[in-house]
Design a protein around this motif. Structure first.
Motif, PDB file in Angstrom:
ATOM      1  N   ILE A   5       0.858  -1.185   0.000  1.00  0.00           N
ATOM      2  CA  ILE A   5       0.000   0.000   0.000  1.00  0.00           C
ATOM      3  C   ILE A   5       0.890   1.230   0.000  1.00  0.00           C
ATOM      4  CG2 ILE A   5      -1.701   1.344   1.299  1.00  0.00           C
ATOM      5  CD1 ILE A   5      -2.864  -1.323   2.266  1.00  0.00           C
ATOM      6  N   ASP A   7       0.678   5.549   0.131  1.00  0.00           N
ATOM      7  CA  ASP A   7      -0.152   6.715   0.393  1.00  0.00           C
ATOM      8  C   ASP A   7       0.010   7.682  -0.781  1.00  0.00           C
ATOM      9  OD1 ASP A   7      -1.888   8.345   1.800  1.00  0.00           O
ATOM     10  OD2 ASP A   7      -0.267   9.355   2.879  1.00  0.00           O
ATOM     11  N   PRO A  53      -4.714   6.112   0.594  1.00  0.00           N
ATOM     12  CA  PRO A  53      -4.059   4.813   0.413  1.00  0.00           C
ATOM     13  C   PRO A  53      -4.507   4.109  -0.869  1.00  0.00           C
ATOM     14  CG  PRO A  53      -5.756   4.655   2.098  1.00  0.00           C
ATOM     15  CD  PRO A  53      -5.663   6.099   1.708  1.00  0.00           C
ATOM     16  N   THR A  55      -3.711   0.324  -3.022  1.00  0.00           N
ATOM     17  CA  THR A  55      -3.035  -0.967  -3.128  1.00  0.00           C
ATOM     18  C   THR A  55      -2.286  -1.020  -4.449  1.00  0.00           C
ATOM     19  OG1 THR A  55      -4.736  -2.035  -1.797  1.00  0.00           O
ATOM     20  CG2 THR A  55      -3.354  -3.474  -3.150  1.00  0.00           C
TER      21      THR A  55
END
Length: 152
Positions: A5, A7, A53, A55
């Motif tokens: 992940i 940001d 966030p 993925t």
């Protein structure tokens, strides 16, 4: 395959030689319309979200994968042998287990369960022809692609 992940910030995610002094690219209006800003050892892609966030999935493949995003772009990508590749937002980066080399880099973006994701597929010695494979409403696939950017 790696999954992590990041940001996000400023609606962009970059892939670059981790040793570049200035790894991020400047964006012109045309870069924004095509969804990416490219230099030989650095490419930034426009993400589906401005910040937050996201993925990220990274994989290596011998051929073009089945695409399941709402946006997909392929570009040539070169990282010198012996160097590492990093995937990063302005705020955060992650060195990935892909060795330097010549690749066809496929970027996909989409949503799963209302969460944004990005997928990068590195195809060793794959096609070096840039192309918008899947265009969503924010990408204009009708113009000639600009394959030059200045460092930010």
């Amino acid at each position: 395959m790696e999954k992590f992940i990041i940001d996000m910030s400023y609606s962009q995610i970059a892939v670059f030689n981790s040793e570049l002094e200035n790894p991020f690219n400047d964006w012109t209006d045309q870069h924004v319309l095509q969804g990416f800003s490219w230099r030989e050892e650095s490419v930034s892609f426009k993400t589906l979200i401005d910040a937050g966030p996201m993925t990220v999935e990274v994989r290596k493949s011998a051929e073009l994968p089945i695409l399941d995003g709402i946006r997909a772009i392929t570009v040539p990508f070169y990282c010198p042998t012996g160097k590492k590749i990093e995937i990063a937002s302005i705020a955060q980066g992650h060195v990935v287990g892909i060795e330097g080399g010549i690749y066809q880099l496929v970027f996909e973006a989409g949503y799963s369960d209302d969460e944004c994701w990005s997928r990068f597929t590195f195809i060793p010695h794959g096609s070096q022809i840039p192309k918008i494979l899947i265009a969503d409403a924010e990408i204009d696939a009708t113009n000639e692609l600009i394959m030059h950017a200045e460092q930010a």
